[in-house]
Write a protein that holds these residues in place. Structure first.
Motif: not given
Lengths: 206, 778
Positions: A91-93, A97-98, A152, A154, A186, A188-189, B214-216, B218, B220, B268, B702, B707
């Protein structure tokens, strides 16, 4: 209220679910932390539930049946992770969204954070844990390793499942089609190039 | 004391420490750096990561995934005012809710200190989101409900959000010394500024602003903490198990030996997960109060609001040039938006910004003024390439503007001001691959075909641009590693690092495989547990993990190999000096028929043989003195601008990076591409948009934050490793993680100008800014 398997009224698409719930869910998160409370001294917003409402739920995940009793408000992603220890679904958001929570439901990639567990009873749910068969990796999983299509990691389960749902229906895709298919996930890396390469390479092996 | 020697750089003589004498580890082991053209078996090749299978099967356990028997879930009540005193706090309704196990606040948790000026639970909050109370409950949902039942009465005080407003007289004063950090700007100066400007033929001045990226991550921010029998164990989403362990021990006044921090996988970090935050201490306190493991993770909204971010900066650059492009003077000022509290965030707000201006171009007369300003917001922090990224986004656009004014090619202007010397300390660089980077990037990209004006097709215009890349290397703090050999021949590298996912494990395995000469499959890497690993790195920041830990791993592997040779001598019944090893076989030089393979020799280990494991120890000492490590590169992009929508799309990029010796060329590519994509996000989309009145982030999700997604990615991103032969350490590495972010902004903004003739000096370059500028230019 207990729900029954295959109750059409409870089957919602992600879009209609979000229309009804998405914004509310996000707002309640913010409220919970007290961050958007409007004025000083005003009472906190009362809890959304009076007491707890538990319901029996039967889920079919990676070909196995699971019978559970859970709170009706819990999402599929939360139940997979917390009740079944299937933590490959991330779960990222928690608001669609992610894409870290992507699972495959009846052949379609969907956001597990935005499906209520009670609403996906009777449907075929695939998670990342079900992808390798008898210890053999799926060609997409092999390609992700070979092309270093993650950092990463994730977002990786979600990327792989979005890719699988796509490749199950689309043979020999173009780069543009791959980008479109993965646009709800998404990374992010920024491992996108290697992800695209891995999906295109796996497509040739499937 | 190592021997000194003299070297000549740019016509001047410098006295530096001799690298052959300086590169010894503790105990006198000597390991010369690999030679420039040395043939290496494992280093410099493409290998998939060591930690791979669990990531694609979902088996990888992040701190976010840790579930322990009896674990409780915690949530935090946060302030809803940017500056207020708590008049009353009523927690009884929350305490009575079924399923709630503990409620902590300043009332019952005493004054558990956070830092020199604040407690963990505040009774005077200075920003929206400050911690007031925390709840532990059976489920996260119940904890959420309980937090909502806590009632707070505030006395609201004046606050300030805008950075310029905070600098005005009469603004609410946030610290005893005022709103400029520690009372006055930080100034660095060299030469004679007035003389420099007087000597200039052309003087240019421009102002640029960068956004709060922001680093954002994944995953948290958060942890699972378990305080049991006086011992605190924390599964943490962290970049460094040792730093988190040390700081937690300090904050909680525990012996270091009573704190254990674990990180098997990190979802991340990008600079945001170094050290500890209030939530670590709160989770530990709740665990102590309940006797149960506590899971405390921020949600996405809290993460955006509180976990730190790249600062907003306003940068004014004034520079003088000779007609031929030579810089005569630079006067640089940066105002950076900091937070309410006097913490490390104030350093990142401005003092950290400006090192490329000070270092990248040869300029004898220079002044840098850094102005970090307090506002009622959360603190900024290190965000991948901190300081250098903000600075280069401005400086590299400025250099492009100067090149045009001087009628010079942008690369020619940069080459004119090239320096092989680190100017603030007047020390030569160990290596500097900047020229080679320009050259290779230009060749791969086709820079010579650059047209001063764009190509036009309907509403679409194309242009190209470039930027230099710069990141500061480190002096090489001492670093330890172990290499254990097991009876079955397994080689285990033991390093005290977390797992950021960039591939440090495979890199360390390659180094050990290279040094010992064993197949890479026989090497495994133990890491991620502060209780079972040596002090390889405090935390993985600054692009130092390979640079710092790699030489220690090589030392440890060499030590293990020496011990193996002694064991082989014993096995073969020959003197140690008579043993040679190659390709998995130990043999006597004097009697080649006397030999034993690798596993026959390691089979002599183990308790049944009366021996234990073979443990090689390695330590990296600081770099040889007198020279500086810096990291360089060049990035070039082609963009397509839609003049109807204002949309800027990057079509292709060439990224040439000098990071010393690339150890793994596959993960190297991933790092450079990924860093560039984050830079692209900052250049075009990303920005924390704050409510001007309260400071609440309006796009703390997001969807609206922006991003880059798969659809924003250029089809072609070519990575060109520039291999300099760096002698600062025994593996010739310099560092790679952060530099790729730094060049994206300048390159994209310059390409936009090349395409359209408009300059956007305010990042991110959003479509509305482009349209506005195009309209104004008509």
């Amino acid at each position: 209220m207990a729900t029954t398997k295959g109750d059409e009224r409870l089957r919602m698409s992600r879009r209609s679910f979000l229309k009804g719930m998405g914004v509310g869910a996000a707002t309640s998160t913010a409220l919970a932390t007290g961050l958007v409370k409007p004025r000083a001294g005003k009472a906190a917003v009362p809890p959304l539930v009076e007491g707890l409402s538990y319901v029996p739920v039967e889920l079919k995940i990676n070909g196995r049946r699971y019978a559970l009793t859970i709170e009706a408000r819990r999402t599929l992603a939360d139940v997979l992770r917390t009740e079944l220890n299937l933590t490959g679904t991330k779960i990222g958001c928690d608001r669609a969204e992610c894409g870290a929570c992507t699972v495959i439901v009846d052949g379609r990639a969907m956001y597990g954070c935005s499906l209520l567990a009670v609403n996906v009873q009777g449907r075929e749910i695939e998670t990342i844990e079900g992808l390798a068969k008898n210890g053999r990796l799926h060609p997409l999983q092999e390609a992700f390793i070979e092309y270093d299509a993650y950092q990463c990691g994730f977002c990786t389960p979600g990327q792989i499942l979005a890719g699988k749902a796509f490749l199950d229906k689309k043979k020999s895709p173009t780069l543009a089609e791959v980008k479109q298919a993965l646009s709800g996930n998404i990374c992010r890396c920024g491992a996108y190039h290697h992800i695209f390469e891995a999906v295109l390479a796996a497509a040739k092996k499937l | 004391m190592a021997a000194m020697k003299q070297i000549i750089v740019e016509g001047k003589t410098y006295t530096v420490e001799d690298e052959s004498a300086a590169l010894q580890g503790e105990g006198g082991t000597m390991l010369a750096p690999w030679g420039k053209n040395e043939t290496l078996k494992y280093v410099g090749k493409r290998f998939p990561k060591k930690v791979a299978r669990e990531k694609v099967t979902g088996e990888a356990k992040y701190a976010y995934d840790v579930q322990l028997p009896g674990m409780l879930h915690a949530r935090v009540l946060r302030s809803s005012h940017a500056n207020a005193k708590l008049l009353d706090l009523e927690t009884s309704a929350a305490e009575k809710l079924p399923g709630v196990r503990a409620v902590l606040s300043h009332k019952n948790a005493g004054k558990q200190p956070w830092d020199r000026e604040r407690a963990v639970f505040k009774d005077h909050v200075r920003l929206i989101g400050d911690d007031i109370a925390a709840v532990a409950a059976d489920t996260e949902q119940i904890a959420d409900d309980a937090v909502r039942l806590i009632k707070v009465k505030y006395e609201v005080l004046p606050h300030v959000i805008d950075v310029r407003e905070a600098m005005r007289p009469g603004a609410p004063k946030l610290q005893p010394y005022g709103n400029i950090w520690e009372g006055k700007p930080k100034v660095y100066e060299r030469g004679d500024l007035a003389k420099g400007f007087a000597a200039a033929d052309v003087v240019l001045e421009e102002t640029y602003t960068t956004s709060e990226q922001h680093h954002a991550c994944l995953e948290m921010h958060g942890c699972v903490a378990h305080w049991q029998n006086g011992m605190l164990t924390v599964w943490d989403s962290t970049q460094g198990v040792h730093l988190t362990r040390d700081l937690l021990a300090l904050k909680l006044r525990l012996p270091i030996s009573k704190v254990r921090v674990l990180n098997e996988h990190l979802g991340g970090g990008f600079g945001s997960k170094n050290g500890v935050k209030e939530y670590h201490v709160i989770a530990a306190m709740l665990s102590r109060a309940t006797g149960s493991p506590i899971r405390l993770f921020l949600d996405r909204f809290e993460t955006f609001l509180l976990s730190s971010h790249r600062p907003l900066t306003i940068q004014k650059i004034k520079a003088g040039f000779k007609k031929d492009g030579a810089l005569t003077a630079i006067d640089y000022e940066v105002i950076g938006r900091g937070g309410a509290w006097n913490d490390r965030g104030m350093y990142w707000a401005a003092p950290a910004v400006g090192s490329p201006t000070n270092e990248l171009y040869k300029c004898p007369n220079l002044r840098t003024t850094n102005i970090p300003v307090h506002t009622n917001l959360s603190s900024p922090g290190a965000c991948r390439g901190p300081g250098n990224t903000e600075n280069l986004f401005a400086l590299e656009q400025f250099m492009d503007e100067a090149a045009e004014k001087l009628d010079l090619d942008p690369i020619a202007l940069r080459l004119k001001n090239f320096t092989a010397v680190y100017q603030p300390k007047n020390e030569p660089y160990f290596s500097n691959g900047l020229r080679e980077s320009y050259e290779a990037a230009a060749k791969t990209f086709g820079w010579q075909r650059r047209k001063p004006k764009s190509t036009v097709e309907g509403t679409k215009r194309r242009g190209i641009g470039m930027s230099a890349v710069h990141w500061h290397g480190f002096e090489g703090e001492p670093s330890q590693a172990l290499v254990t050999i097991y009876p079955d021949g397994t080689v285990e590298v033991n390093v005290g690092i977390a797992n950021l996912g960039v591939g440090a494990q495979v890199i360390f395995a390659q180094i050990a495989a290279e040094e010992i000469d064993v197949p890479l499959e026989m090497v495994r890497v133990a890491y991620g547990d502060s209780a079972g690993t040596p002090y390889t790195i405090n935390s993985s920041y600054g692009s130092r993990t390979t640079f710092q830990g790699g030489p220690a791993v090589r030392m440890a592997a060499a030590d293990a190999k020496q011990q193996l040779i002694a064991l082989a001598a014993e096995t073969l019944k020959v003197p140690v000096a008579d043993v040679q090893y190659a390709g998995g076989v130990f043999a006597a030089k004097s009697q080649p028929e006397k030999k034993a393979n690798f596993k026959e020799v390691t089979g002599k280990l183990g308790w049944m043989q009366g021996r234990h494991l073979l443990i090689g120890k390695g330590k990296r000492l600081p770099n040889p003195a007198g020279r500086k490590v810096d990291i360089f590169g060049a990035q070039m992009v082609e963009v397509e601008v839609d003049t109807a929508s204002g949309n800027v799309k990057v079509l292709r990029a060439v990224l040439a990076h000098d990071s010393g010796r690339p150890i793994n060329t596959l993960t190297y590519e991933s790092q450079v591409q990924g860093g560039f994509i984050q830079g692209l996000g900052m250049a075009l989309y990303e920005e924390r948009i704050l409510d001007a009145e309260t400071g609440v982030q309006l796009n703390a999700n997001y969807h609206e934050y922006g991003c880059p997604t798969a659809l924003d990615i250029p089809d072609q991103v070519t990575v060109v490793p520039i291999e300099t032969h760096d002698l600062s350490n025994n593996i010739n590495a310099k560092g790679l993680g952060e530099p790729p972010v730094t060049g994206a902004g300048g390159a994209i903004a310059n390409a936009l100008y090349n395409a359209t003739g408009v300059r956007i000096r305010d990042y991110p370059i959003t479509p509305s800014k482009v349209l506005q500028a195009l309209r104004a230019a008509v």
